[in-house]
Design a protein around this motif. Sequence first.
Motif, short mmCIF file in Angstrom:
data_model
loop_
_atom_site.label_atom_id
_atom_site.label_comp_id
_atom_site.label_asym_id
_atom_site.label_seq_id
_atom_site.Cartn_x
_atom_site.Cartn_y
_atom_site.Cartn_z
N ASP A 103 0.83 -1.21 0.00
CA ASP A 103 0.00 0.00 0.00
C ASP A 103 0.87 1.26 0.00
O ASP A 103 0.52 2.26 -0.64
CB ASP A 103 -0.93 0.00 1.21
CG ASP A 103 -2.14 -0.88 1.01
OD1 ASP A 103 -2.40 -1.30 -0.14
OD2 ASP A 103 -2.84 -1.17 2.00
N TRP A 156 -4.05 6.12 4.53
CA TRP A 156 -4.37 6.80 5.80
C TRP A 156 -3.98 5.97 7.01
O TRP A 156 -3.62 6.52 8.05
CB TRP A 156 -5.86 7.14 5.84
CG TRP A 156 -6.28 8.00 4.70
CD1 TRP A 156 -5.89 9.28 4.46
CD2 TRP A 156 -7.13 7.63 3.61
NE1 TRP A 156 -6.44 9.74 3.29
CE2 TRP A 156 -7.22 8.76 2.75
CE3 TRP A 156 -7.82 6.48 3.27
CZ2 TRP A 156 -7.97 8.74 1.59
CZ3 TRP A 156 -8.57 6.47 2.11
CH2 TRP A 156 -8.64 7.58 1.28
N GLY A 182 0.78 12.64 -4.24
CA GLY A 182 -0.37 12.52 -3.34
C GLY A 182 -0.38 11.14 -2.72
O GLY A 182 0.27 10.22 -3.20
N THR A 183 -1.10 10.99 -1.62
CA THR A 183 -1.17 9.70 -0.95
C THR A 183 -2.62 9.40 -0.54
O THR A 183 -3.45 10.30 -0.42
CB THR A 183 -0.30 9.66 0.32
OG1 THR A 183 -0.83 10.60 1.27
CG2 THR A 183 1.14 10.02 0.02
N ALA A 184 -2.86 8.11 -0.31
CA ALA A 184 -4.16 7.67 0.19
C ALA A 184 -3.98 6.48 1.12
O ALA A 184 -4.83 5.60 1.17
CB ALA A 184 -5.09 7.32 -0.97
N HIS A 201 0.09 3.54 -2.99
CA HIS A 201 -0.78 4.66 -2.61
C HIS A 201 -0.19 5.60 -1.57
O HIS A 201 -0.81 6.62 -1.26
CB HIS A 201 -2.12 4.13 -2.06
CG HIS A 201 -2.75 3.09 -2.90
ND1 HIS A 201 -3.28 3.35 -4.15
CD2 HIS A 201 -2.97 1.76 -2.68
CE1 HIS A 201 -3.78 2.26 -4.66
NE2 HIS A 201 -3.61 1.27 -3.80
#
Length: 223
Positions: free
Chosen positions: A48, A204, A200-202, A52
């Motif tokens: 991940d 969390w 950008g990232t996702a 992401h």
Amino acid sequence: MTPLPLPLLVWLSPGFPVGAFAFSHGLEWAVESGAVHNAAGLQAWLADLVAHGSIRADATLLAAAWRAVDAAEACAVNDLALALAPSRERRLETAAQGNAFLAAVGPAWPAPAIAHFVTVLADGDAAYPAAIGVSAAAHAIPLHPTLDAFTLAACSNLVSAAVRLGPIGQTEAQAIIAALCPALARLAAWAATSSIEDCGTAAWGADIASMRHETQYSRLFRS
């Protein structure tokens, strides 16, 4: 296949004095909480980050710093990299390693572009991916192999942290790195053609883990 330039093998080796061994990127909290408790969980966590999360974002920032036309533009990328750190400890992680990287590279591998970057930064912090991007460009090291080496080093350092934290052993560690290599190669190829707008990232969960680590009672790592 073109071999990696020798400076990259030195700069991104575990023995280069940036203190990477002291940081877990929030992974210590993930292990403590049970979110990562075996090899499969660790591999998914790292996958991940590559697809992401922060490893993807840092690759994009490194590429932007490598392409910077002057120290002012490189410093703008650096400022963005520091601003994007999602927690106090993650900012410490990138700044401590970036500052240490420049302190080691400057005297050993001097180049005018590196010295100018440090001068423009003045007393400010250097984000790790920006420091590497500027240094690689200053020594005419191609972007794509720089990204290959950087993303592999980032992943390997977190796998090493997981070994010290206990949920995996050395054999599992190597199997995880081998399994992630194709994704790392794809990321490097993509980041080599990326722009700063792609950053950008996702992921969390990893960001929250880094925040919760700040108040973790017992810990081995600084992040």
